[in-house]
Motif scaffolding. Structure first.
Motif, PDB file in Angstrom:
ATOM      1  N   VAL A 157       0.810  -1.116   0.034  1.00  0.00           N
ATOM      2  CA  VAL A 157       0.111   0.031  -0.074  1.00  0.00           C
ATOM      3  C   VAL A 157       0.850   1.157  -0.002  1.00  0.00           C
ATOM      4  O   VAL A 157       0.741   2.186  -0.798  1.00  0.00           O
ATOM      5  CB  VAL A 157      -1.079   0.116   1.386  1.00  0.00           C
ATOM      6  CG1 VAL A 157      -1.827   1.323   1.312  1.00  0.00           C
ATOM      7  CG2 VAL A 157      -1.796  -1.323   1.063  1.00  0.00           C
ATOM      8  N   HIS A 158       2.126   1.130   0.685  1.00  0.00           N
ATOM      9  CA  HIS A 158       2.854   2.559   1.132  1.00  0.00           C
ATOM     10  C   HIS A 158       4.369   2.371   0.402  1.00  0.00           C
ATOM     11  O   HIS A 158       4.750   3.464   0.470  1.00  0.00           O
ATOM     12  CB  HIS A 158       2.626   2.882   2.434  1.00  0.00           C
ATOM     13  CG  HIS A 158       1.389   2.993   2.997  1.00  0.00           C
ATOM     14  ND1 HIS A 158       0.329   4.005   2.305  1.00  0.00           N
ATOM     15  CD2 HIS A 158       0.613   2.491   3.875  1.00  0.00           C
ATOM     16  CE1 HIS A 158      -0.666   3.929   3.052  1.00  0.00           C
ATOM     17  NE2 HIS A 158      -0.427   3.131   4.088  1.00  0.00           N
ATOM     18  N   GLY A 159       4.586   1.256   0.098  1.00  0.00           N
ATOM     19  CA  GLY A 159       6.203   1.160  -0.253  1.00  0.00           C
ATOM     20  C   GLY A 159       7.112   0.663   0.880  1.00  0.00           C
ATOM     21  O   GLY A 159       6.720   0.613   1.708  1.00  0.00           O
ATOM     22  N   THR A 160       8.257   0.351   0.340  1.00  0.00           N
ATOM     23  CA  THR A 160       9.404  -0.260   1.164  1.00  0.00           C
ATOM     24  C   THR A 160       9.795   0.629   2.181  1.00  0.00           C
ATOM     25  O   THR A 160       9.926  -0.031   3.499  1.00  0.00           O
ATOM     26  CB  THR A 160      10.450  -0.650   0.127  1.00  0.00           C
ATOM     27  OG1 THR A 160       9.936  -1.554  -0.922  1.00  0.00           O
ATOM     28  CG2 THR A 160      11.485  -1.406   1.120  1.00  0.00           C
ATOM     29  N   LYS A 161       9.754   1.976   1.902  1.00  0.00           N
ATOM     30  CA  LYS A 161      10.237   2.745   3.109  1.00  0.00           C
ATOM     31  C   LYS A 161       9.449   2.642   4.326  1.00  0.00           C
ATOM     32  O   LYS A 161       9.967   2.537   5.450  1.00  0.00           O
ATOM     33  CB  LYS A 161      10.358   4.204   2.605  1.00  0.00           C
ATOM     34  CG  LYS A 161      10.978   4.987   3.568  1.00  0.00           C
ATOM     35  CD  LYS A 161      11.026   6.685   3.165  1.00  0.00           C
ATOM     36  CE  LYS A 161      11.741   7.407   4.258  1.00  0.00           C
ATOM     37  NZ  LYS A 161      11.802   8.865   3.778  1.00  0.00           N
ATOM     38  N   LEU A 162       8.262   2.716   4.139  1.00  0.00           N
ATOM     39  CA  LEU A 162       7.241   2.645   5.563  1.00  0.00           C
ATOM     40  C   LEU A 162       7.227   1.131   6.034  1.00  0.00           C
ATOM     41  O   LEU A 162       7.146   1.088   7.190  1.00  0.00           O
ATOM     42  CB  LEU A 162       6.010   3.117   4.861  1.00  0.00           C
ATOM     43  CG  LEU A 162       5.120   3.330   6.141  1.00  0.00           C
ATOM     44  CD1 LEU A 162       5.357   4.336   7.078  1.00  0.00           C
ATOM     45  CD2 LEU A 162       3.517   3.910   5.786  1.00  0.00           C
ATOM     46  N   ALA A 163       7.139   0.225   5.167  1.00  0.00           N
ATOM     47  CA  ALA A 163       7.481  -0.936   5.620  1.00  0.00           C
ATOM     48  C   ALA A 163       8.772  -1.318   6.309  1.00  0.00           C
ATOM     49  O   ALA A 163       8.897  -1.957   7.472  1.00  0.00           O
ATOM     50  CB  ALA A 163       7.640  -2.102   4.317  1.00  0.00           C
ATOM     51  N   GLU A 164       9.882  -0.604   5.767  1.00  0.00           N
ATOM     52  CA  GLU A 164      11.227  -0.672   6.543  1.00  0.00           C
ATOM     53  C   GLU A 164      10.939  -0.056   8.003  1.00  0.00           C
ATOM     54  O   GLU A 164      11.506  -0.637   9.208  1.00  0.00           O
ATOM     55  CB  GLU A 164      12.302  -0.048   5.850  1.00  0.00           C
ATOM     56  CG  GLU A 164      12.875  -0.603   4.914  1.00  0.00           C
ATOM     57  CD  GLU A 164      13.988   0.003   4.125  1.00  0.00           C
ATOM     58  OE1 GLU A 164      13.924   1.339   4.129  1.00  0.00           O
ATOM     59  OE2 GLU A 164      14.734  -0.234   3.452  1.00  0.00           O
TER      60      GLU A 164
END
Length: 565
Positions: A157-164
């Motif tokens: 939904v928000h991309g890898t940066k927020l997942a990190e």
């Protein structure tokens, strides 16, 4: 958009709504939480009011119930709604309110201080609302698998940066193999080899799974780092990590890319002799494509027959399998097999537009317009949605053969039924008119095509040169310059080439100079062949992403331990 009935009990069809969620009527017989959530198809519509009412009615809300709903939402790629649903079980990325007031995320402002990137998230208010809703009802304990699902949803939904950020802020005890697997997959989706290898190294200390190696194998294949494949396979074998059907599929893809038929044979034999692997039609279809590309027709036919046998015993995605096999039988010139499989397809499955496109393009590949026309007549008399791509492939074939009257008749017929010609349609006409020397029609069709395509599309050099030459011979310099301005405005020509061509229209031998300029300006002399345009129209019809290796769903579904979907 309509959804067929599922195991959650809704009877025939659900209609996705794009309006705000409203409070539904009191519970009726057969009512369920999923029945209330399903119609809210638009990602911008919050499911919070529905959840609120469910609780206010005094209904139970079990963790397993939420997990099943999340699984179904993911199945239909409703990642945002699945993310909202999963927020009910806690979400660090949407303020971590589940971890208690002591963390300090009791307001949106506090949360944004920790996660400033959420300011750019259009659904932040909804996420905070859901998290706050759950903070009043601390009913559930998150499992390791719940965290892995949450991490995957955030990345989609928000991309890898927020997942990190989410991953970095979960408790250390929760950073187990499942969570690392999902983070590894996030990096692989972005083809970030260095980050993926760093996670892989960490997992060598923590523990690895078949999924871990599958992700890395697929990443090395996609980034063409073939020199690392054998070492990774060797590591799997040394550590006793079992191959699964995805491992075999990826390896078959790798060796097919390299045209290494010896290794493909070896992988097929190993796959067939492994008692722990449940084979499906995909693996054999990959092998078939590899042998086709290597020119080994009989070997490819053997693989297609094995793929077909497994497809017929499968209960899932059979239509996609039928579509794929049709196109592959056509590729090796087996018209009888195409027609046989089509008749079988009609007897065993409900036929949709994609299948009609598959069989029509397969017959056109075999240069059988008459048989393709028969299938088109079947489709035209059906009650399916009028997808202009179906007649468009036939129109393209007629144009390539110079059958312009037939092409025009097909367009007229489609328009009478409410169909709207595609950008490709006008380009097919333009190229066809050039071939039969009907230049006024060719120029008009090309103008419409250039206008309809997205900026940057480039037509065939010969077609474009022929149209410019005709305008020059006609002596209508103003019309020629107007045409050139259109090409410039749509990105077909650069400013420099546009200016030179404008000058050549009055002073030079156009054909000699224009051909050079077309090549100079990256409009190849073969341009964008109509066959390539057809592949773009087909999208995933010829080869579904799952055939290439692992689909997104299957990548996550293959996570070890509990099946939390």
């Amino acid at each position: 958009m309509k959804l067929s009935s599922s195991r959650f009990g809704f009877r025939k069809y659900l209609h996705y709504s794009t309006t705000a969620a409203t409070v539904s009527a009191p519970a009726k017989s057969g009512d369920s939480l999923y029945r209330r959530i399903s119609p809210l198809g638009a990602p911008t519509v919050s499911i919070v009011p529905v959840l609120d009412q469910w609780v206010e009615e005094g209904r139970g809300l079990k963790k397993e119930q939420l997990q099943n709903i999340i699984k179904e939402l993911r199945r239909y790629s409703r990642f945002k709604h699945a993310l909202e649903e999963n927020k009910i079980e806690g979400d660090r990325a949407s303020c971590l309110v589940r971890r208690g007031p002591s963390v300090g995320y009791t307001s949106k402002s506090n949360c944004l201080k920790e996660f400033p990137e959420l300011k750019r998230c259009p659904m932040f208010d909804a996420f905070y609302e859901v998290s706050q809703w759950m903070s009043d009802k601390k009913n559930f304990q998150l499992s390791f698998s719940d965290i892995a699902v949450q991490l995957d949803l955030i990345s989609k939904v928000h991309g890898t940066k927020l997942a990190e950020n989410y991953f970095n802020n979960i408790p250390e005890k929760s950073k187990v193999v499942e969570a690392y697997d999902v983070l590894l997959n996030c990096y692989a989706r972005e083809k970030s080899v260095e980050k993926a290898e760093a996670i892989m190294q960490k997992m060598r200390e923590l523990g690895q799974t078949t999924f871990t190696f599958n992700v890395m194998l697929n990443l090395y294949r996609q980034t063409e780092k073939h020199d690392k494949i054998d070492l990774l396979v060797q590591e799997m074998e040394e550590k006793g990590i079992k191959f699964d059907k995805f491992t075999f599929s990826i390896l078959l893809n790798i060796y097919a890319d390299l045209s290494n038929t010896t290794e493909m044979d070896r992988i097929v034999q190993r796959m067939e002799s492994d008692p722990n692997v449940v084979l499906d039609w995909n693996a054999y279809s990959i092998a078939a494509m590899g042998f086709i590309n290597a020119g080994l027709t009989e070997k490819a036919l053997e693989m297609l027959k094995k793929s077909e046998c497994l497809m017929l015993t499968s209960k899932r995605r059979r239509s996609r399998a039928f579509d794929f096999l049709l196109t592959q039988y056509a590729t090796i010139g087996k018209k009888d097999e195409v027609l046989r499989l089509w008749e079988l397809h009609k007897k065993t499955e409900k036929i949709y537009n994609k299948s009609y496109i598959s069989v029509i393009t397969s017959l056109l590949k075999l240069d059988d317009i008459e048989e393709a026309e028969k299938i088109f007549e079947e489709w035209d008399s059906s009650e399916l949605f009028y997808d202009f791509r179906v007649p468009n492939f036939l129109i393209g074939a007629c144009c390539r053969k110079g059958l312009m009257e037939k092409a025009e008749a097909l367009i007229y017929r489609a328009r009478m039924k409410g169909g709207k010609p595609l950008a490709h349609t006008w380009y097919y006409l333009a190229a066809g008119y050039v071939d039969v020397n009907e230049m006024p029609k060719a120029i008009e069709a090309l103008k419409v095509a250039v206008s309809a395509f997205k900026p940057g599309w480039k037509p065939s050099g010969p077609v474009l040169v022929a149209c410019l030459e005709y305008l020059k011979e006609k002596g209508d310099v103003e019309e020629a310059k107007e045409f050139l301005r259109l090409l410039l405005g749509k990105g077909v020509l650069s400013i420099g080439i546009h200016d030179k061509l404008s000058s050549y229209m009055e002073n030079a031998d156009l054909i000699a100079q224009a051909s050079l300029l077309m090549e100079e300006d990256a409009v190849g002399m073969d341009g964008e062949a109509t066959e390539n345009l057809e592949l773009k129209q087909m999208g995933d019809l010829g080869m579904h992403e799952e055939i290439k290796g692992m689909s997104e769903l299957n990548r996550i579904a293959s996570l070890p331990k509990e099946n939390y979907f």
